[in-house]
Design an enzyme around this catalytic site. Structure first.
Site, PDB file in Angstrom:
ATOM      1  N   GLU A  96       0.685  -1.296  -0.098  1.00  0.00           N
ATOM      2  CA  GLU A  96       0.035  -0.088  -0.152  1.00  0.00           C
ATOM      3  C   GLU A  96       0.680   1.317  -0.085  1.00  0.00           C
ATOM      4  OE1 GLU A  96      -2.749  -1.900   3.148  1.00  0.00           O
ATOM      5  OE2 GLU A  96      -2.637   0.271   3.265  1.00  0.00           O
ATOM      6  N   CYS A 128       4.563  -5.463  16.020  1.00  0.00           N
ATOM      7  CA  CYS A 128       4.028  -4.740  17.186  1.00  0.00           C
ATOM      8  C   CYS A 128       2.654  -5.096  17.180  1.00  0.00           C
ATOM      9  CB  CYS A 128       4.589  -3.146  16.748  1.00  0.00           C
ATOM     10  SG  CYS A 128       6.034  -3.003  16.335  1.00  0.00           S
ATOM     11  N   CYS A 131      -0.174  -2.855  15.447  1.00  0.00           N
ATOM     12  CA  CYS A 131       0.069  -2.698  13.988  1.00  0.00           C
ATOM     13  C   CYS A 131      -0.439  -3.967  12.948  1.00  0.00           C
ATOM     14  CB  CYS A 131       1.482  -2.455  13.578  1.00  0.00           C
ATOM     15  SG  CYS A 131       1.871  -1.940  12.028  1.00  0.00           S
ATOM     16  N   CYS A 345      -2.081   1.905   7.217  1.00  0.00           N
ATOM     17  CA  CYS A 345      -1.355   0.992   6.315  1.00  0.00           C
ATOM     18  C   CYS A 345      -1.325  -0.461   6.665  1.00  0.00           C
ATOM     19  CB  CYS A 345       0.193   1.595   6.380  1.00  0.00           C
ATOM     20  SG  CYS A 345       0.327   2.973   5.163  1.00  0.00           S
TER      21      CYS A 345
HETATM   22  N1  SAH Z   1       8.069  -0.248  10.672  1.00  0.00           N
HETATM   23  C1  SAH Z   1       8.360   1.491  10.878  1.00  0.00           C
HETATM   24  C2  SAH Z   1       7.398   2.198   9.955  1.00  0.00           C
HETATM   25  C3  SAH Z   1       5.942   1.725   9.863  1.00  0.00           C
HETATM   26  S1  SAH Z   1       5.154   3.173  10.479  1.00  0.00           S
HETATM   27  C4  SAH Z   1       8.013   2.055  12.551  1.00  0.00           C
HETATM   28  O1  SAH Z   1       7.425   0.857  13.018  1.00  0.00           O
HETATM   29  O2  SAH Z   1       8.244   3.043  12.653  1.00  0.00           O
HETATM   30  C5  SAH Z   1       4.600   2.816  12.089  1.00  0.00           C
HETATM   31  C6  SAH Z   1       3.870   3.879  12.493  1.00  0.00           C
HETATM   32  O3  SAH Z   1       2.418   3.940  11.985  1.00  0.00           O
HETATM   33  C7  SAH Z   1       3.825   3.921  14.017  1.00  0.00           C
HETATM   34  O4  SAH Z   1       4.481   4.839  14.838  1.00  0.00           O
HETATM   35  C8  SAH Z   1       2.215   4.970  14.287  1.00  0.00           C
HETATM   36  O5  SAH Z   1       2.750   6.165  14.042  1.00  0.00           O
HETATM   37  C9  SAH Z   1       1.653   4.476  12.891  1.00  0.00           C
HETATM   38  N2  SAH Z   1       0.618   3.553  13.255  1.00  0.00           N
HETATM   39  C10 SAH Z   1       0.565   2.085  12.971  1.00  0.00           C
HETATM   40  N3  SAH Z   1      -0.500   1.679  13.366  1.00  0.00           N
HETATM   41  C11 SAH Z   1      -1.350   2.417  14.024  1.00  0.00           C
HETATM   42  C12 SAH Z   1      -2.515   2.219  14.856  1.00  0.00           C
HETATM   43  N4  SAH Z   1      -3.360   1.074  14.820  1.00  0.00           N
HETATM   44  N5  SAH Z   1      -2.968   3.469  15.148  1.00  0.00           N
HETATM   45  C13 SAH Z   1      -2.333   4.670  15.122  1.00  0.00           C
HETATM   46  N6  SAH Z   1      -1.086   4.622  14.440  1.00  0.00           N
HETATM   47  C14 SAH Z   1      -0.664   3.462  13.973  1.00  0.00           C
HETATM   48 FE1  SF4 Z   2       5.951  -2.388  14.062  1.00  0.00          FE
HETATM   49 FE2  SF4 Z   2       4.183  -2.215  12.168  1.00  0.00          FE
HETATM   50 FE3  SF4 Z   2       6.376  -0.738  12.021  1.00  0.00          FE
HETATM   51 FE4  SF4 Z   2       6.260  -3.505  11.813  1.00  0.00          FE
HETATM   52  S1  SF4 Z   2       5.568  -1.792  10.301  1.00  0.00           S
HETATM   53  S2  SF4 Z   2       7.818  -2.366  12.787  1.00  0.00           S
HETATM   54  S3  SF4 Z   2       4.953  -4.180  12.950  1.00  0.00           S
HETATM   55  S4  SF4 Z   2       4.835  -0.748  13.637  1.00  0.00           S
END
Ligand code: SAH
Ligand code: SF4
Length: 357
Positions: A96, A128, A131, A345
């Protein structure tokens, strides 16, 4: 497991690498600039369209190199808020990219930034607990050209010129370091997409050795850390990576980065009810934001199907922010719907994958 296309993507190559290929085909030096101008300047969609190249050369290039690695399969959303693009890669894998057109961008200030949130891997290995991207595990790294092409295809599909990129889509960018660096080089280069490094933000879950490695790179990209917990106890409940790189190791790498780059970091901090949103969490966060030069970006948790956590009430969010503000730590909170973009995402892909329940 799916594999990447056998032919390398032309959009994975730097100008020097394009030159080398052309030299090997007996071509003069000026051809490399012609080729990159067709791709990044005129935005053609095939080698055939490069009309000032000899026909034989166009055929040779098409035989050796793939032109595009992405096909759009679905678009969701609207021009006023966010547009989510689902792309199919050559091996059938789905990724995406999300565009936030002409809206105040991720860090709260009013601006005309058109931000694209792009992916760096198919799935994610880091799991995580908040996520969607990690729910189905990791399949593979994206090639540099597949990363670059998300920018080109999104501009083509939306008709918008992107002026800000965040690596906050699917995958852990720093776990695909070499391809990421190459993609950033191409996105930044005057012969490539031509976007200034300061308009590019990488987000990482906290891979300490790679943060230090990034600090040694010449490009002044911005760095955001997915922190989400200000003590080891809280953070490792949310992010398994904290066992490998506990806070003290991560913060040491962050300090190394800010000192080398003379740059502030951003700590992303999702507010999750009852997990990391208590007053003592805010106080612990203040301590570490002061130690490392970091701005805090709070993001109310967006519910993910299949995951149990919830978003705190606005009152609880306000109470958390009030502690940060009282301590005069620079902090913003993303409230508008369009700004929950990174959270989305991984979700569109799951809805579309045949295996996703
Ligand atoms: N792997 C990298 C890039 C992914 S971005 C990383 O973990 O930093 C991940 C970010 O997307 C998180 O830090 C948060 O800001 C956002 N994110 C992902 N899932 C989320 C959720 N369920 N609610 C709010 N923000 C979310
Ligand atoms: Fe964690 Fe999601 Fe970032 Fe992967 S993409 S490192 S699972 S926040």
């Amino acid at each position: 497991m799916p594999t990447a296309s056998a032919r390398p993507l032309i959009k994975s190559l730097t100008l020097d690498e394009v030159s080398e290929r052309l030299r090997a085909l007996g071509q003069p030096a000026y051809r490399a600039k012609q080729v990159t101008q067709w791709i990044y300047g005129k935005r053609v969609k095939s080698f055939t369209e490069m009309s000032d190249l000899p026909a034989g050369l166009r055929e040779q290039l098409a035989a050796e190199l793939a032109f595009s690695g992405l096909e759009p399969v679905r678009t969701l959303g609207s021009k006023d808020t966010t547009l989510k693009y689902l792309f199919k890669l050559d091996d059938g894998a789905l990724i995406e990219s999300v565009l936030i057109p002409a809206s105040p961008a991720l860090y709260g200030e009013a601006s005309d930034r058109r931000t694209i949130c792009i992916s760096t891997q198919v799935g994610c290995a880091y799991g995580c607990k908040f996520c969607a991207s990690g729910l189905d595990g990791w399949s593979r790294n994206l090639q540099a050209g597949e990363i670059v092409d998300q920018v080109l295809r999104t501009e083509e599909l939306s008709g918008e010129k992107i002026n800000n990129i965040v690596f906050m889509g699917m995958g852990e960018p720093l776990a695909n370091f070499a391809n990421l660096m190459k993609a950033i080089t191409i996105i930044n280069a005057p012969w490539g997409v031509g976007l200034g490094a300061r308009h590019i933000t990488l987000s990482t879950s906290g891979l300490a050795p790679q943060i230090k490695e990034l600090a040694e790179q010449p490009l002044q990209v911005r760095l955001a850390i997915s922190l989400h917990g200000a003590t080891n106890e809280v953070r490792q409940q949310i992010m398994p990576v904290n066992r490998k790189y506990p806070l003290e190791v991560l913060l040491d790498a962050c300090e190394f980065y800010t000192q080398r780059k003379k740059q502030w970091l951003t700590f992303e901090y999702i507010l999750i009810e009852g997990i990391n949103d208590r007053p003592e969490d805010a106080k612990a966060l203040v301590k570490i934001a002061r130690k490392v030069k970091a701005k805090i970006n709070c993001i109310p948790y967006n519910k993910v199907e299949g995951l149990e956590w919830t978003r705190p009430s606005e009152d609880r969010q306000d109470a958390f922010m009030a502690i940060l503000e009282a301590a005069r730590v620079p902090a913003t909170i993303r409230r508008e719907k369009g700004h929950d973009i990174a959270a989305a995402c991984g979700q569109l892909r799951r809805q579309t994958m045949p295996t996703a329940a």
